[in-house]
Design an enzyme around this catalytic site. Sequence first.
Site, PDB file in Angstrom:
ATOM      1  N   THR A 178      25.116  -4.173  28.717  1.00 50.89           N
ATOM      2  CA  THR A 178      25.859  -5.080  29.645  1.00 50.89           C
ATOM      3  C   THR A 178      26.047  -6.414  28.547  1.00 50.89           C
ATOM      4  O   THR A 178      25.266  -6.801  28.069  1.00 50.89           O
ATOM      5  CB  THR A 178      24.925  -5.783  30.792  1.00 50.89           C
ATOM      6  OG1 THR A 178      25.637  -6.913  31.423  1.00 50.89           O
ATOM      7  CG2 THR A 178      23.728  -6.209  30.480  1.00 50.89           C
ATOM      8  N   GLU A 324      22.340  -4.216  35.692  1.00 54.29           N
ATOM      9  CA  GLU A 324      20.846  -4.116  35.726  1.00 54.29           C
ATOM     10  C   GLU A 324      20.372  -3.562  36.874  1.00 54.29           C
ATOM     11  O   GLU A 324      19.012  -3.167  37.032  1.00 54.29           O
ATOM     12  CB  GLU A 324      20.220  -5.690  35.584  1.00 54.29           C
ATOM     13  CG  GLU A 324      20.141  -6.199  34.266  1.00 54.29           C
ATOM     14  CD  GLU A 324      21.792  -6.915  33.913  1.00 54.29           C
ATOM     15  OE1 GLU A 324      22.587  -6.481  34.584  1.00 54.29           O
ATOM     16  OE2 GLU A 324      21.596  -7.638  33.136  1.00 54.29           O
ATOM     17  N   LYS A 434      35.015 -13.230  33.557  1.00 56.63           N
ATOM     18  CA  LYS A 434      35.164 -11.915  33.886  1.00 56.63           C
ATOM     19  C   LYS A 434      36.482 -11.669  33.765  1.00 56.63           C
ATOM     20  O   LYS A 434      37.366 -11.927  34.845  1.00 56.63           O
ATOM     21  CB  LYS A 434      34.541 -11.641  35.092  1.00 56.63           C
ATOM     22  CG  LYS A 434      34.119 -10.059  35.052  1.00 56.63           C
ATOM     23  CD  LYS A 434      33.130  -9.740  35.895  1.00 56.63           C
ATOM     24  CE  LYS A 434      32.359  -8.162  35.395  1.00 56.63           C
ATOM     25  NZ  LYS A 434      31.538  -7.883  36.334  1.00 56.63           N
ATOM     26  N   TRP A 439      33.246  -8.762  30.713  1.00 61.34           N
ATOM     27  CA  TRP A 439      32.741  -9.857  30.284  1.00 61.34           C
ATOM     28  C   TRP A 439      33.347 -10.481  29.010  1.00 61.34           C
ATOM     29  O   TRP A 439      33.505  -9.875  28.133  1.00 61.34           O
ATOM     30  CB  TRP A 439      31.452  -9.874  30.313  1.00 61.34           C
ATOM     31  CG  TRP A 439      30.467  -9.852  31.367  1.00 61.34           C
ATOM     32  CD1 TRP A 439      29.633  -8.904  31.788  1.00 61.34           C
ATOM     33  CD2 TRP A 439      30.432 -10.794  32.675  1.00 61.34           C
ATOM     34  NE1 TRP A 439      29.053  -9.032  33.005  1.00 61.34           N
ATOM     35  CE2 TRP A 439      29.395 -10.074  33.501  1.00 61.34           C
ATOM     36  CE3 TRP A 439      30.916 -12.128  32.723  1.00 61.34           C
ATOM     37  CZ2 TRP A 439      29.148 -10.640  34.776  1.00 61.34           C
ATOM     38  CZ3 TRP A 439      30.661 -12.808  34.062  1.00 61.34           C
ATOM     39  CH2 TRP A 439      29.622 -11.982  35.006  1.00 61.34           C
TER      40      TRP A 439
HETATM   41  P1  AMP Z   1      27.959  -6.226  35.663  1.00 60.78           P
HETATM   42  O1  AMP Z   1      26.706  -6.374  34.913  1.00 60.78           O
HETATM   43  O2  AMP Z   1      29.400  -6.274  34.302  1.00 60.78           O
HETATM   44  O3  AMP Z   1      28.293  -5.406  36.720  1.00 60.78           O
HETATM   45  O4  AMP Z   1      28.189  -7.679  36.042  1.00 60.78           O
HETATM   46  C1  AMP Z   1      27.483  -8.207  37.079  1.00 60.78           C
HETATM   47  C2  AMP Z   1      27.668  -9.666  37.674  1.00 60.78           C
HETATM   48  O5  AMP Z   1      29.150  -9.503  38.273  1.00 60.78           O
HETATM   49  C3  AMP Z   1      27.054 -10.299  38.763  1.00 60.78           C
HETATM   50  O6  AMP Z   1      25.870 -10.811  38.307  1.00 60.78           O
HETATM   51  C4  AMP Z   1      27.792 -11.067  39.313  1.00 60.78           C
HETATM   52  O7  AMP Z   1      28.004 -12.382  38.725  1.00 60.78           O
HETATM   53  C5  AMP Z   1      29.396 -10.367  39.380  1.00 60.78           C
HETATM   54  N1  AMP Z   1      29.569  -9.627  40.452  1.00 60.78           N
HETATM   55  C6  AMP Z   1      29.385  -8.591  40.895  1.00 60.78           C
HETATM   56  N2  AMP Z   1      29.926  -8.196  42.074  1.00 60.78           N
HETATM   57  C7  AMP Z   1      30.495  -9.276  42.587  1.00 60.78           C
HETATM   58  C8  AMP Z   1      31.013  -9.749  43.890  1.00 60.78           C
HETATM   59  N3  AMP Z   1      31.232  -8.925  44.865  1.00 60.78           N
HETATM   60  N4  AMP Z   1      31.407 -10.926  43.952  1.00 60.78           N
HETATM   61  C9  AMP Z   1      31.205 -11.864  42.967  1.00 60.78           C
HETATM   62  N5  AMP Z   1      30.486 -11.708  41.888  1.00 60.78           N
HETATM   63  C10 AMP Z   1      30.257 -10.448  41.769  1.00 60.78           C
END
Ligand code: AMP
Length: 537
Positions: A178, A324, A434, A439
């Site tokens: 990640t 995670e 994002k 990211w």
């Molecule tokens: P990733 O590890 O790339 O899946 O990113 C995870 C992060 O995406 C989380 O910690 C959130 O900040 C963001 N995220 C995931 N789902 C949502 C959602 N439904 N609404 C807002 N932010 C989200």
Amino acid sequence: MMDFPLTLNWLRHRVQREFGATEVVTRRPDGRVLTHTYRDIALRGTLLAQRLIQAGLRPGERVATLMWNHHAHLEAYLGVPAAGGVLHTLNHRLSQDDLVYIMNHAGDRMLLIDDTLLSLYEALKDRLPMLEQVVVFNFSGAGCPEGYADHDSWISQTDAALALPEIAENDAASLCYTGGSTGRPKGVLYSHRALVMHAFCQAMVDGYGVGRADTVLGVVPMFHGNGWGLPFSAILTGARLVLPGPRVDADSLLELIEAYGVTLSAGVPTVWLKLVNALEKKSPSWRPARRLRIVTGGAAPPESLFARLARFGIDLRQGWGMTETASVITLSAPDDPGASESALADEDRNWRYRQGKPMPIVDVRIATDGRELPADGVSAGEVQVRGVCVTDSYYAQHLPERWTDDGWLRTGDIGTRDAHGNLQILERTEDMIKSGGEWIIPQELENAILDYPGIQECTVIAVPHDKWGERPVALVVEARGAALDTAALLRHLAGRFAKWQLPDAVLALPEIPRTAVGKVARRELRRTYAHLLGATH
Ligand code: AMP
């Protein structure tokens, strides 16, 4: 009771035995469609496992994939863990530096790669000292390039009598990296048990509700958080799976939805925004042939997206999760499941806007300064989670500050919970961007921009964008007398970052505003520039 390990091996046997005739559809880059059965996939997964062992794979070693969503990737999902190996899915959209870092950090010894992505490997190969074996899958249909092992003929040399190892449910099955909130990418290792338990919860009616009658369109890249677990829940339940290969544009997805009667899909908001834009423009009276549910997450979807999709009869729900946590672990659901939409109170009607309620295998709390906050819908603090599919460490990286003393993962997201248990994410760690589900780390861009002559200060912020969700914009303060040459600055950055990570705009300011405690006023800047890129939502 029997000691019965919950492993992907068991899923592989089960799908072969119970749902052997069910189809897995793959669309190749040229648009042609290949159809396999779960029996084919499971058998070829077994052969792949045997072949990997024959090639010298030892238990716990990582096998990387650089692949699109297709049947051979699904075989690797089952086959690598069956060999006792760890499936390490690589995101081919990362910069070359990040990919080299990740592959070396993971110690990948073997790589399964699509022929269409081979040029990427060739650009990296001199910097991958640990990689010993590269096997090329002929996804384009053009034939395996000279000098490489061809995936199909490589597998055909398998000793099918070779015994596969016993797998314990807590053995590692897969690994994803990640971007996280700061610094280098971090690896998360998933156990067999975590993936199987996640698949069970995903399949529940109050999860995604995956069942045998479903046709699941696998839009989430299989390199992103185990494809959000959908490949496994489809296998668990025997749902038909449609894998779109590289083409996930609106027209291609609509074609597959229509051709196969898709009933369930998932993906980041950008994908569904593009889909609804296309429908509104070209087919205002379009309706899915069968009831179509979509789960979105990975970033906050614009509120208007729910109603826009509903007009086409598409039921959009929201989930939240992180790399995670294996994948999505909360799902939006109405507070009174019996009430009809029209009978819901005003404040409940927009239940889809919230990130939802936790799956049974996880606990979610809101805390600040070591204190749990009340679930009153207003007390905001850090979202913390624990459970069967939540990691307790990063792979080969010591970052104890990411967990509380009592063992909860500190997500870095800020949110609230209400009396019905709904999680609402208010913002995430301020400075992350994002874009299209991936990211971008502002700090890295800022450092590189500050390396450029004549730039004194720099802040990179996220600016809303209709297509990508967010895009980076750089705000700079020039040294006295310097004249900013934006094109030259972008050329300077292009050597270090992937194209999609570059800022969409660079603005020169007389000064960068600060908060009372002297920090860059990012929130204020975001507000000021919210419409810079013409976002309408
Ligand atoms: P990733 O590890 O790339 O899946 O990113 C995870 C992060 O995406 C989380 O910690 C959130 O900040 C963001 N995220 C995931 N789902 C949502 C959602 N439904 N609404 C807002 N932010 C989200």
